[in-house]
Design an enzyme around this catalytic site. Structure first.
Site, PDB file in Angstrom:
ATOM      1  N   LYS A  13      38.411  57.184  29.265  1.00  0.00           N
ATOM      2  CA  LYS A  13      37.160  56.437  29.384  1.00  0.00           C
ATOM      3  C   LYS A  13      37.306  55.239  30.319  1.00  0.00           C
ATOM      4  CE  LYS A  13      35.435  57.674  24.766  1.00  0.00           C
ATOM      5  NZ  LYS A  13      34.005  58.006  24.766  1.00  0.00           N
ATOM      6  N   ASP A  47      26.839  63.270  19.890  1.00  0.00           N
ATOM      7  CA  ASP A  47      27.469  63.909  21.048  1.00  0.00           C
ATOM      8  C   ASP A  47      26.499  64.783  21.830  1.00  0.00           C
ATOM      9  OD1 ASP A  47      29.990  62.788  20.778  1.00  0.00           O
ATOM     10  OD2 ASP A  47      30.469  64.172  19.133  1.00  0.00           O
ATOM     11  N   PHE A  99      35.714  52.116  20.634  1.00  0.00           N
ATOM     12  CA  PHE A  99      36.210  52.360  19.283  1.00  0.00           C
ATOM     13  C   PHE A  99      36.468  53.852  19.141  1.00  0.00           C
ATOM     14  CE2 PHE A  99      36.114  48.949  16.055  1.00  0.00           C
ATOM     15  CZ  PHE A  99      35.956  47.896  16.931  1.00  0.00           C
ATOM     16  N   ASN A 153      24.038  60.892  12.529  1.00  0.00           N
ATOM     17  CA  ASN A 153      25.333  60.873  11.841  1.00  0.00           C
ATOM     18  C   ASN A 153      25.332  59.779  10.782  1.00  0.00           C
ATOM     19  OD1 ASN A 153      26.213  58.343  13.125  1.00  0.00           O
ATOM     20  ND2 ASN A 153      26.098  59.591  14.975  1.00  0.00           N
ATOM     21  N   LYS A 181       5.436  69.529  15.082  1.00  0.00           N
ATOM     22  CA  LYS A 181       6.358  69.857  13.988  1.00  0.00           C
ATOM     23  C   LYS A 181       6.614  71.370  13.972  1.00  0.00           C
ATOM     24  CE  LYS A 181       6.889  69.691   9.029  1.00  0.00           C
ATOM     25  NZ  LYS A 181       6.202  69.733   7.764  1.00  0.00           N
ATOM     26  N   LYS A 186      42.386  58.633  24.946  1.00  0.00           N
ATOM     27  CA  LYS A 186      40.927  58.428  25.061  1.00  0.00           C
ATOM     28  C   LYS A 186      40.632  57.146  25.844  1.00  0.00           C
ATOM     29  CE  LYS A 186      38.340  59.710  21.466  1.00  0.00           C
ATOM     30  NZ  LYS A 186      37.630  59.667  20.186  1.00  0.00           N
TER      31      LYS A 186
HETATM   32  O1  C5P Z   1      34.656  60.085  22.521  1.00  0.00           O
HETATM   33  P1  C5P Z   1      34.380  59.377  21.261  1.00  0.00           P
HETATM   34  O2  C5P Z   1      32.983  59.613  20.718  1.00  0.00           O
HETATM   35  O3  C5P Z   1      35.395  59.517  20.203  1.00  0.00           O
HETATM   36  O4  C5P Z   1      34.471  57.835  21.696  1.00  0.00           O
HETATM   37  C1  C5P Z   1      34.167  56.783  20.843  1.00  0.00           C
HETATM   38  C2  C5P Z   1      33.848  55.563  21.664  1.00  0.00           C
HETATM   39  O5  C5P Z   1      33.003  55.901  22.764  1.00  0.00           O
HETATM   40  C3  C5P Z   1      33.050  54.528  20.876  1.00  0.00           C
HETATM   41  O6  C5P Z   1      33.336  53.275  21.443  1.00  0.00           O
HETATM   42  C4  C5P Z   1      31.624  54.953  21.148  1.00  0.00           C
HETATM   43  O7  C5P Z   1      30.724  53.884  20.964  1.00  0.00           O
HETATM   44  C5  C5P Z   1      31.695  55.405  22.574  1.00  0.00           C
HETATM   45  N1  C5P Z   1      30.775  56.507  22.914  1.00  0.00           N
HETATM   46  C6  C5P Z   1      29.743  56.279  23.799  1.00  0.00           C
HETATM   47  N2  C5P Z   1      28.918  57.305  24.171  1.00  0.00           N
HETATM   48  C7  C5P Z   1      29.105  58.547  23.692  1.00  0.00           C
HETATM   49  C8  C5P Z   1      30.156  58.796  22.779  1.00  0.00           C
HETATM   50  C9  C5P Z   1      30.974  57.759  22.424  1.00  0.00           C
HETATM   51  O8  C5P Z   1      29.569  55.127  24.227  1.00  0.00           O
HETATM   52  N3  C5P Z   1      28.297  59.513  24.053  1.00  0.00           N
END
Ligand code: C5P
Length: 392
Positions: free
Chosen positions: A337, A275, A319, A206, A285, A333
């Site tokens: 979490k 994600d 974040f 990303n 390759k 969120k």
């Molecule tokens: O769920 P989302 O990606 O929006 O959440 C963002 C937060 O979760 C950020 O703090 C990011 O560093 C953390 N995050 C994580 N592992 C993931 C996805 C997001 O630690 N797989």
């Protein structure tokens, strides 16, 4: 007791640095003075040596302790560097990384917090170059004690008089105590993007630059914390005194974060973790063909969510980079979490967030309070955030 380096540059107000040195000493600190060449036309090293009981440096090649490079020794030992008075020339040099005398060389070699009290003719103070340098320094976390208005030595009226000593002393001592705000704490930060291999040369990733994570690491170190930065691939230079743990994939990031989280008091999740990862990356390759291909993606672990659940007694901050400033969604969120707080930044705006040097944050804490940073440099946003977290 702290070690303060007092840098004095060539303004008529240099005489006031004598009292300032004594004020720092009365507050219990050791003061070592460094004069620029221009300052030594107004005040002599012997005066500061007598006042402070320490050597006073002017020349870059002076070595009060034979065989030891004074600019490095002084830079390392400093808990705070105060430049008062700071002339336009010295300010512009510091802002641009010039090290052509002892004072600017010490400043380049040091990671200590820096406070600058300008003093100069009002036109020089208002000159766009001087103002740009002050802004640049402020964005870098340097504390500026603004000059006051009045009649300056050349007879002109305007803003340019060195702030009064009591004000400089108060700001310096406050800054010094802030720089110890997180002393004794270890902070783990996840940062940057992750790269999830498709084959041996391609990956999914990303647009995260890692700038916010690196700024947070630098801010935490400036406030006295030990910092462990688990970072995905970036081109950024690691800030001084930070333990960098480089990783590539989300799975590696989780493993390293779990390993280091044990020692951490706080965990800050700034990584833009991909994600999904490729279920079965090819170990060679992939060849181009005219056929469609299908890649099965499998969800990555939620690193910050996992750590929050594994370490419920630690302060864990997530974040939320969202395409709108939706605080309700961010708060939801935070609960999902199980983190102590969440910081929302609106990535739909091109002037802040991904890749930019500035950001604007909304902090939401588990007790439902919200705080707004306003638009600032990523370093200033980080300092703002860490100070609130230290109090909540
Ligand atoms: O769920 P989302 O990606 O929006 O959440 C963002 C937060 O979760 C950020 O703090 C990011 O560093 C953390 N995050 C994580 N592992 C993931 C996805 C997001 O630690 N797989």
């Amino acid at each position: 007791m702290s070690n303060i380096v007092l840098g004095v540059s060539g303004s008529v107000a240099a005489y006031r640095a004598c009292d300032l040195a004594r004020d720092f000493m009365r507050a219990g600190h050791t003061v070592r003075v460094c004069l620029t060449d221009a300052a030594s036309n107004f005040v002599q090293p012997a005066l500061f040596e007598a006042l402070t009981g320490q050597p006073c440096l002017t020349d870059t090649f002076e070595e009060p302790v034979a065989g030891r490079m004074a600019h490095i020794d002084w830079a390392r030992a400093a808990d705070l560097i105060v430049v008062a008075p700071a002339t336009a020339n010295t300010i512009n040099k510091i802002a641009n990384g010039v090290g052509d005398d002892m004072l600017t060389t010490i400043l380049l070699a040091s990671t200590a917090p820096i406070l600058i009290a300008p003093a100069m003719n009002p036109s020089m103070y208002n000159h766009p170059e001087t103002q740009a340098s002050l802004k640049k320094l402020s964005n870098r976390g340097v504390q500026i004690v603004e000059p006051t208005e009045g009649e300056v030595a050349c007879g002109e009226n305007g803003q340019g008089k060195l702030a009064n000593n009591a004000h400089i002393l108060r700001e310096s001592l406050e800054f010094l105590s802030q720089s110890k705000l997180l002393e004794g704490k270890t902070i783990l930060i996840t940062s940057g993007p992750t790269q999830e291999p498709i084959d041996t040369v391609r990956y999914i990733s990303n647009r995260s630059s890692g700038k916010m994570g690196f700024a947070m690491a630098r801010a935490a170190r400036l406030l006295g914390a030990q910092v462990i930065l688990v970072s995905g691939p970036t081109d950024l230079l690691t800030p001084p005194d930070i333990q960098l743990v480089p990783v590539v994939t989300a799975t590696q990031m989780l493993i390293e974060a779990q390993k280091h989280a044990v020692k951490a008091d706080w965990i800050i999740g700034l990584a833009a973790v991909a994600d999904y990862s490729v279920a079965q990356p090819s170990n060679t390759k992939l060849r181009r063909s005219s056929e469609d291909i299908q890649i099965t993606l499998t969800p990555n672990p939620d690193i910050i969510g996992t750590l929050a659940k594994e370490f419920p007694d630690k302060k864990v901050i997530a974040f939320a980079a969202e395409p709108s400033a939706d605080t309700e969604y961010a708060a939801e969120k935070m609960r999902r979490k199980s983190v102590s707080a969440i910081t929302l930044n609106d990535i739909s705006r091109s002037d802040i967030g991904f890749g930019s040097d500035e950001n604007e944050l909304t902090l939401i804490t588990a007790d439902g309070k919200t705080y707004e940073s306003g638009k600032q440099s990523k370093l200033a946003c980080s300092l703002w955030l860490l100070k609130i977290l230290a109090e909540t």
